[in-house]
Design a protein around this motif. Structure first.
Motif, PDB file in Angstrom:
ATOM      1  N   SER A 119       0.849  -1.191   0.000  1.00 17.48           N
ATOM      2  CA  SER A 119       0.000   0.000   0.000  1.00 17.48           C
ATOM      3  C   SER A 119       0.884   1.242   0.000  1.00 17.48           C
ATOM      4  O   SER A 119       2.114   1.159   0.061  1.00 17.48           O
ATOM      5  N   PHE A 120       0.243   2.404  -0.021  1.00 16.74           N
ATOM      6  CA  PHE A 120       0.999   3.658  -0.045  1.00 16.74           C
ATOM      7  C   PHE A 120       1.822   3.874   1.216  1.00 16.74           C
ATOM      8  O   PHE A 120       2.750   4.670   1.216  1.00 16.74           O
ATOM      9  N   VAL A 121       1.541   3.151   2.298  1.00 18.31           N
ATOM     10  CA  VAL A 121       2.342   3.276   3.516  1.00 18.31           C
ATOM     11  C   VAL A 121       3.403   2.189   3.611  1.00 18.31           C
ATOM     12  O   VAL A 121       4.103   2.083   4.604  1.00 18.31           O
ATOM     13  N   GLY A 122       3.518   1.359   2.566  1.00 25.83           N
ATOM     14  CA  GLY A 122       4.589   0.390   2.506  1.00 25.83           C
ATOM     15  C   GLY A 122       4.319  -0.951   3.148  1.00 25.83           C
ATOM     16  O   GLY A 122       5.241  -1.714   3.409  1.00 25.83           O
ATOM     17  N   VAL A 123       3.066  -1.255   3.469  1.00 26.42           N
ATOM     18  CA  VAL A 123       2.724  -2.560   4.020  1.00 26.42           C
ATOM     19  C   VAL A 123       1.757  -3.253   3.060  1.00 26.42           C
ATOM     20  O   VAL A 123       1.027  -2.597   2.333  1.00 26.42           O
ATOM     21  N   PRO A 124       1.747  -4.575   3.048  1.00 25.78           N
ATOM     22  CA  PRO A 124       0.821  -5.260   2.153  1.00 25.78           C
ATOM     23  C   PRO A 124      -0.628  -4.987   2.539  1.00 25.78           C
ATOM     24  O   PRO A 124      -0.947  -4.841   3.722  1.00 25.78           O
ATOM     25  N   GLY A 125      -1.485  -4.927   1.556  1.00 26.63           N
ATOM     26  CA  GLY A 125      -2.907  -4.792   1.808  1.00 26.63           C
ATOM     27  C   GLY A 125      -3.541  -6.165   1.902  1.00 26.63           C
ATOM     28  O   GLY A 125      -2.932  -7.178   1.562  1.00 26.63           O
ATOM     29  N   PHE A 126      -4.760  -6.217   2.397  1.00 26.65           N
ATOM     30  CA  PHE A 126      -5.509  -7.461   2.503  1.00 26.65           C
ATOM     31  C   PHE A 126      -6.709  -7.375   1.570  1.00 26.65           C
ATOM     32  O   PHE A 126      -7.397  -6.364   1.549  1.00 26.65           O
ATOM     33  N   VAL A 127      -6.939  -8.432   0.819  1.00 30.55           N
ATOM     34  CA  VAL A 127      -8.065  -8.450  -0.106  1.00 30.55           C
ATOM     35  C   VAL A 127      -8.945  -9.658   0.214  1.00 30.55           C
ATOM     36  O   VAL A 127      -8.554 -10.792  -0.037  1.00 30.55           O
ATOM     37  N   PRO A 128     -10.125  -9.402   0.795  1.00 28.34           N
ATOM     38  CA  PRO A 128     -11.021 -10.528   1.059  1.00 28.34           C
ATOM     39  C   PRO A 128     -11.765 -10.937  -0.215  1.00 28.34           C
ATOM     40  O   PRO A 128     -12.126 -10.089  -1.026  1.00 28.34           O
ATOM     41  N   ARG A 129     -11.932 -12.233  -0.403  1.00 31.68           N
ATOM     42  CA  ARG A 129     -12.759 -12.765  -1.491  1.00 31.68           C
ATOM     43  C   ARG A 129     -13.969 -13.401  -0.825  1.00 31.68           C
ATOM     44  O   ARG A 129     -13.837 -14.353  -0.061  1.00 31.68           O
ATOM     45  N   TRP A 130     -15.161 -12.882  -1.127  1.00 33.05           N
ATOM     46  CA  TRP A 130     -16.399 -13.280  -0.453  1.00 33.05           C
ATOM     47  C   TRP A 130     -17.197 -14.282  -1.270  1.00 33.05           C
ATOM     48  O   TRP A 130     -17.218 -14.227  -2.487  1.00 33.05           O
ATOM     49  N   ARG A 131     -17.903 -15.148  -0.552  1.00 30.32           N
ATOM     50  CA  ARG A 131     -18.918 -16.002  -1.179  1.00 30.32           C
ATOM     51  C   ARG A 131     -19.969 -16.348  -0.123  1.00 30.32           C
ATOM     52  O   ARG A 131     -19.662 -16.501   1.056  1.00 30.32           O
ATOM     53  N   LEU A 132     -21.206 -16.419  -0.567  1.00 28.27           N
ATOM     54  CA  LEU A 132     -22.303 -16.773   0.329  1.00 28.27           C
ATOM     55  C   LEU A 132     -22.235 -18.260   0.603  1.00 28.27           C
ATOM     56  O   LEU A 132     -22.198 -19.068  -0.325  1.00 28.27           O
ATOM     57  N   GLU A 133     -22.179 -18.622   1.872  1.00 27.78           N
ATOM     58  CA  GLU A 133     -22.117 -20.043   2.223  1.00 27.78           C
ATOM     59  C   GLU A 133     -23.511 -20.601   2.462  1.00 27.78           C
ATOM     60  O   GLU A 133     -23.856 -21.657   1.950  1.00 27.78           O
ATOM     61  N   SER A 134     -24.319 -19.899   3.246  1.00 20.52           N
ATOM     62  CA  SER A 134     -25.643 -20.431   3.539  1.00 20.52           C
ATOM     63  C   SER A 134     -26.559 -19.328   4.028  1.00 20.52           C
ATOM     64  O   SER A 134     -26.125 -18.286   4.509  1.00 20.52           O
ATOM     65  N   ASP A 135     -27.833 -19.599   3.906  1.00 27.55           N
ATOM     66  CA  ASP A 135     -28.885 -18.701   4.361  1.00 27.55           C
ATOM     67  C   ASP A 135     -29.973 -19.613   4.909  1.00 27.55           C
ATOM     68  O   ASP A 135     -30.517 -20.428   4.165  1.00 27.55           O
ATOM     69  N   SER A 136     -30.247 -19.534   6.207  1.00 28.19           N
ATOM     70  CA  SER A 136     -31.213 -20.476   6.771  1.00 28.19           C
ATOM     71  C   SER A 136     -32.041 -19.851   7.881  1.00 28.19           C
ATOM     72  O   SER A 136     -31.558 -19.015   8.640  1.00 28.19           O
ATOM     73  N   ARG A 137     -33.273 -20.274   7.982  1.00 32.43           N
ATOM     74  CA  ARG A 137     -34.174 -19.813   9.035  1.00 32.43           C
ATOM     75  C   ARG A 137     -34.000 -20.688  10.269  1.00 32.43           C
ATOM     76  O   ARG A 137     -33.792 -21.887  10.166  1.00 32.43           O
ATOM     77  N   ARG A 138     -34.073 -20.054  11.411  1.00 35.85           N
ATOM     78  CA  ARG A 138     -34.055 -20.740  12.712  1.00 35.85           C
ATOM     79  C   ARG A 138     -32.829 -21.625  12.929  1.00 35.85           C
ATOM     80  O   ARG A 138     -32.906 -22.626  13.630  1.00 35.85           O
ATOM     81  N   ALA A 139     -31.732 -21.290  12.308  1.00 33.24           N
ATOM     82  CA  ALA A 139     -30.501 -22.056  12.529  1.00 33.24           C
ATOM     83  C   ALA A 139     -30.058 -21.860  13.983  1.00 33.24           C
ATOM     84  O   ALA A 139     -30.315 -20.817  14.582  1.00 33.24           O
ATOM     85  N   PRO A 140     -29.417 -22.865  14.566  1.00 35.41           N
ATOM     86  CA  PRO A 140     -28.907 -22.707  15.937  1.00 35.41           C
ATOM     87  C   PRO A 140     -27.920 -21.536  16.005  1.00 35.41           C
ATOM     88  O   PRO A 140     -27.169 -21.292  15.071  1.00 35.41           O
ATOM     89  N   LEU A 141     -27.945 -20.843  17.135  1.00 37.25           N
ATOM     90  CA  LEU A 141     -27.084 -19.680  17.331  1.00 37.25           C
ATOM     91  C   LEU A 141     -26.067 -19.957  18.425  1.00 37.25           C
ATOM     92  O   LEU A 141     -26.353 -20.680  19.377  1.00 37.25           O
ATOM     93  N   PRO A 142     -24.887 -19.330  18.338  1.00 38.07           N
ATOM     94  CA  PRO A 142     -23.940 -19.429  19.452  1.00 38.07           C
ATOM     95  C   PRO A 142     -24.566 -18.828  20.713  1.00 38.07           C
ATOM     96  O   PRO A 142     -25.374 -17.898  20.637  1.00 38.07           O
ATOM     97  N   ASP A 143     -24.191 -19.338  21.861  1.00 38.72           N
ATOM     98  CA  ASP A 143     -24.768 -18.891  23.126  1.00 38.72           C
ATOM     99  C   ASP A 143     -24.748 -17.372  23.304  1.00 38.72           C
ATOM    100  O   ASP A 143     -25.766 -16.799  23.698  1.00 38.72           O
ATOM    101  N   PRO A 144     -23.625 -16.663  23.034  1.00 38.68           N
ATOM    102  CA  PRO A 144     -23.651 -15.211  23.245  1.00 38.68           C
ATOM    103  C   PRO A 144     -24.721 -14.505  22.409  1.00 38.68           C
ATOM    104  O   PRO A 144     -25.362 -13.564  22.876  1.00 38.68           O
TER     105      PRO A 144
END
Length: 192
Positions: A119-144
């Protein structure tokens, strides 16, 4: 809802690209019977004060409860949610829960990180590559997250200024939407 989810995904993408850090747990609040339903969002700080991290995530449900939010969108990265650590070699995930008072739907976006040119400050940038994994109703949720929804669905202390002040003292960041910044006028300003 699609606009809020797109906004969360765009903010996560910016955070990963600019800092290499995944987004922190957050809740976006809607009060659907108002002229301007999107109230804003609350973000958990990196080091919540006092509470254990799981209880701190549940605390994200307090302000939507006090405002009488009719719908919330909870978002977190598996790397930033207590008790939800991904395997070191597993894919990264941004999870969103769209919830009303009785039901919820879970959307998971998987991403891989690649290093870009310096990058312009001399450190590597990070590039995320996204993809939809799932979409579901009433899926179990983590406790928090399940606890967060329980707090939101059952807590009704309507003292907004006191609640905002307490949340800020405990390390939560509150971001009001523009119309809601004006709502309550001096009361919200006093809590800031």
């Amino acid at each position: 809802m699609a606009e809020i989810r797109s906004s969360i995904l765009a903010a996560a993408d910016r955070s990963l690209r600019w800092t290499g850090s995944p987004p922190l747990p957050q809740v976006h609040m809607l009060v659907e019977d108002c002229e301007h339903p999107y109230a804003g969002h609350v973000v958990l700080s990196r080091r919540p004060r006092g509470d254990d991290p799981t209880t701190a995530v549940a605390g994200l449900g307090v302000l939507p409860a006090v405002l009488g939010a009719t719908r919330v969108v909870v978002a977190w990265d598996a790397a930033t949610l207590p008790g939800c650590r991904p395997a070191p070699s597993g894919p990264c995930r941004l999870v969103m829960v769209d919830a009303d008072r009785r039901d919820h739907a879970v959307t998971r976006h998987v991403y891989d990180i690649q290093l870009s040119a310096l990058s312009f400050v001399g450190v590597p940038g990070f590039v995320p590559r996204w993809r939809l994994e799932s979409d579901s109703r009433r899926a179990p949720l983590p406790d928090p997250v399940d606890r967060l929804l329980t707090v939101w669905r059952h807590r009704w202390d309507r003292d907004v200024p006191r609640t905002v002040a307490a949340l800020r003292r405990n390390g939560y960041r509150i971001h009001w939407s523009r119309p809601w910044r004006r709502w309550g006028g001096a009361a919200l300003s006093a809590a800031s």
